[in-house]
Design a protein around this motif. Structure first.
Motif, mmCIF file in Angstrom:
data_model
loop_
_atom_site.group_PDB
_atom_site.id
_atom_site.type_symbol
_atom_site.label_atom_id
_atom_site.label_comp_id
_atom_site.label_asym_id
_atom_site.label_seq_id
_atom_site.Cartn_x
_atom_site.Cartn_y
_atom_site.Cartn_z
ATOM 1 N N ILE A 120 1.163 -1.072 0.136
ATOM 2 C CA ILE A 120 -0.307 0.455 0.365
ATOM 3 C C ILE A 120 0.885 1.868 -0.036
ATOM 4 O O ILE A 120 1.059 2.098 -0.622
ATOM 5 N N LYS A 121 2.199 1.229 0.901
ATOM 6 C CA LYS A 121 2.752 2.270 0.588
ATOM 7 C C LYS A 121 3.633 2.559 -0.426
ATOM 8 O O LYS A 121 3.785 4.057 -0.401
ATOM 9 N N SER A 122 3.103 1.995 -1.445
ATOM 10 C CA SER A 122 4.563 1.763 -2.867
ATOM 11 C C SER A 122 3.443 2.859 -3.500
ATOM 12 O O SER A 122 4.401 3.107 -4.458
ATOM 13 N N PHE A 123 2.680 2.634 -3.206
ATOM 14 C CA PHE A 123 1.465 3.630 -4.465
ATOM 15 C C PHE A 123 1.220 5.047 -3.728
ATOM 16 O O PHE A 123 0.960 6.139 -4.463
ATOM 17 N N ALA A 124 0.061 4.872 -2.348
ATOM 18 C CA ALA A 124 -0.042 5.581 -1.920
ATOM 19 C C ALA A 124 -0.012 7.096 -1.927
ATOM 20 O O ALA A 124 -1.141 8.124 -2.574
ATOM 21 N N HIS A 125 1.186 7.552 -1.699
ATOM 22 C CA HIS A 125 1.519 9.056 -1.416
ATOM 23 C C HIS A 125 1.564 9.469 -2.780
ATOM 24 O O HIS A 125 1.614 11.160 -3.190
ATOM 25 N N LYS A 126 1.373 9.184 -4.330
ATOM 26 C CA LYS A 126 1.470 9.243 -5.578
ATOM 27 C C LYS A 126 0.142 9.641 -6.237
ATOM 28 O O LYS A 126 -0.083 10.665 -6.713
ATOM 29 N N TYR A 127 -0.993 8.998 -4.594
ATOM 30 C CA TYR A 127 -2.041 10.154 -5.339
ATOM 31 C C TYR A 127 -2.325 11.806 -4.723
ATOM 32 O O TYR A 127 -3.798 12.254 -4.945
ATOM 33 N N ASN A 128 -1.882 11.893 -3.985
ATOM 34 C CA ASN A 128 -1.694 12.830 -3.224
ATOM 35 C C ASN A 128 -2.205 14.501 -3.893
ATOM 36 O O ASN A 128 -2.741 14.909 -3.456
ATOM 37 N N HIS A 129 -1.402 13.858 -4.652
ATOM 38 C CA HIS A 129 -1.791 15.508 -5.288
ATOM 39 C C HIS A 129 -3.244 15.905 -6.224
ATOM 40 O O HIS A 129 -3.685 16.966 -7.218
ATOM 41 N N LEU A 130 -3.454 15.104 -6.628
ATOM 42 C CA LEU A 130 -5.192 14.667 -6.720
ATOM 43 C C LEU A 130 -6.346 14.842 -6.404
ATOM 44 O O LEU A 130 -7.055 14.768 -6.199
ATOM 45 N N ILE A 131 -5.686 14.402 -4.363
ATOM 46 C CA ILE A 131 -6.996 14.651 -3.251
ATOM 47 C C ILE A 131 -7.303 16.315 -3.102
ATOM 48 O O ILE A 131 -5.991 17.324 -2.549
ATOM 49 N N GLU A 132 -7.900 16.771 -3.265
ATOM 50 C CA GLU A 132 -8.876 18.210 -2.760
ATOM 51 C C GLU A 132 -8.654 18.605 -1.601
ATOM 52 O O GLU A 132 -9.137 17.323 -0.918
ATOM 53 N N GLU A 133 -8.636 19.793 -1.580
ATOM 54 C CA GLU A 133 -8.490 20.041 0.146
ATOM 55 C C GLU A 133 -9.338 19.647 0.663
ATOM 56 O O GLU A 133 -10.722 19.851 0.008
ATOM 57 N N GLY A 134 -9.626 19.174 1.920
ATOM 58 C CA GLY A 134 -11.039 19.010 2.441
ATOM 59 C C GLY A 134 -11.491 17.520 2.533
ATOM 60 O O GLY A 134 -11.800 16.295 3.652
ATOM 61 N N ASN A 135 -9.909 16.641 1.450
ATOM 62 C CA ASN A 135 -10.645 15.051 1.248
ATOM 63 C C ASN A 135 -9.611 14.600 1.830
ATOM 64 O O ASN A 135 -9.042 15.603 2.382
ATOM 65 N N LYS A 136 -9.463 13.327 2.387
ATOM 66 C CA LYS A 136 -8.452 12.115 2.399
ATOM 67 C C LYS A 136 -8.587 11.037 2.073
ATOM 68 O O LYS A 136 -9.091 10.848 1.744
ATOM 69 N N GLY A 137 -7.337 10.686 1.225
ATOM 70 C CA GLY A 137 -7.476 9.638 1.156
ATOM 71 C C GLY A 137 -6.496 8.218 1.387
ATOM 72 O O GLY A 137 -7.012 7.858 2.806
#
Ligand code: ADP
Ligand code: MG
Length: 333
Positions: free
Chosen positions: A12-29
């Motif tokens: 999970i750690k190997s890919f989780a951070h790669k989505y941070n820039h797509l997640i809007e403020e106020g949401n959490k992945g």
């Protein structure tokens, strides 16, 4: 490299951070019991998905169809409770071997419906496919909460007391009884039920969500030795746990005595209790325990304290530090 070398969380750690820039403020992945999706200025949805695979998560000849129907929904309901949210909708995807009896599926769906009715949480969709061999079940639950009531794993503070609901280790003892084919004792039914038909702490989660003295909150699905690490990682804290204060049922203790199992091991590293693990501002604990007892007729157990430091757990037994070799159940290891 094989998945076994990095484990479930390494993957999970190997890919989780790669989505941070797509997640809007106020949401959490990725990273908590549920994702958080902004609904309006005041409220958010929380979303979780859990997969149960025959022979990995259940043995079809050891769990009834109706127990499996309940368990499939309960494990996701538990993640919604772990956010302090109210379950609102579910989605069920199921992959079914060709030779499955329709009576089996009817019983499964009847139990799923009964639990959905209890919670006023309708099944809103899903997917159904053939499976070559094993039964697989995936449940998504969507919950809703006021933003201010949503609790994450990231808000533990130094000096907070570490608390849990219910008793720990019962489900793991139930699983032991199944796997080791043990003879029936007076306590078998209690432990087997805890394992085969777990209850999510739905009302308790909503209640804890409303309390500002409750800081971090999660559910215990893999055992506290593994789950507490997630709170420590996300909150960047350490912890001291007093093994003696971990709540254990008399059914667990008696059964462990009978079969010479270690009840500490089961309570610390056994999985699937689906109790809630949370941290509470120290000065508020007595009042919180009193109010919880009035509301639910049960105790909140204090098992330790959050400390400053680099995400380590100090395990104390009779005041002495002990070294815990055992870790939480990790599917690939
Ligand atoms: P829980 O036990 O609370 O259901 P898990 O330990 O299964 O949570 O998962 C930890 C986190 O990783 C969760 O936020 C979950 O949504 C996320 N996660 C797990 N597997 C995947 C995956 N294949 N893709 C994306 N996110 C995942
Ligand atoms: Mg969880």
């Amino acid at each position: 490299m094989k998945i076994g070398e990095i484990g479930e969380f390494g993957f999970i750690k190997s890919f989780a951070h790669k989505y941070n820039h797509l997640i809007e403020e106020g949401n959490k992945g990725i990273g908590d019991d549920c994702a958080i999706l902004k609904l309006n200025e005041l409220e958010s949805y929380v979303v979780t998905t859990d997969l149960l695979v025959e022979e990995i998560h259940f043995l079809k000849n050891k769990i009834s169809a109706s127990q499996l129907g309940i368990k499939s929904l309960a494990v996701s309901l538990s993640d919604v409770a772990a956010m302090g949210a109210t379950p609102k909708f579910s989605f069920l995807s199921i992959s079914i071997p060709k030779d499955t009896d329709t009576e089996y599926l009817d019983q499964f769906m009847q139990a799923y419906l009964a639990l959905s009715e209890d919670l006023n949480c309708p099944l809103m969709g899903g997917d159904t496919t053939k499976s070559p061999d094993k039964l697989m079940i995936n449940v998504v639950v969507i919950g809703q909460a006021k933003k201010e009531n949503i609790k994450t794993r990231a808000s533990a503070q130094s000096g907070d007391l570490i608390c849990c609901t219910g008793t720990l280790g019962d489900s793991a003892a139930g699983l032991n009884l199944i796997l080791e084919n043990r003879e029936i004792t007076v306590y078998s039914n209690y432990l087997l039920n805890k394992h085969l038909q777990p209850k999510a702490r739905t009302q308790e989660g909503i209640w804890l969500g409303e309390k500002s003295c409750v800081h971090a909150l999660m559910d215990i699905s893999d055992g506290i030795s593994s789950d507490l690490k997630h709170i420590l990682e996300q909150s960047k804290k350490s912890a001291i746990i007093d093994i003696k204060s971990i709540p254990k049922s008399k059914e667990l203790i008696e059964t462990c005595n009978h079969f010479q199992w270690s009840s500490d091991d089961l309570a610390i590293s056994g999985g699937e209790d689906y109790e809630l693990l949370f941290t509470v501002k120290k000065s508020e604990i007595t009042l919180l325990q009193k109010q919880y007892k009035e509301e639910f007729g049960e105790d909140i157990s204090v098992i330790g304290e959050i400390t400053e430091g680099e995400q380590s757990i100090k395990w104390l037994k009779k005041g002495e530090e002990v070294n815990l070799e055992k870790i939480g159940f990790n599917h690939f290891q």
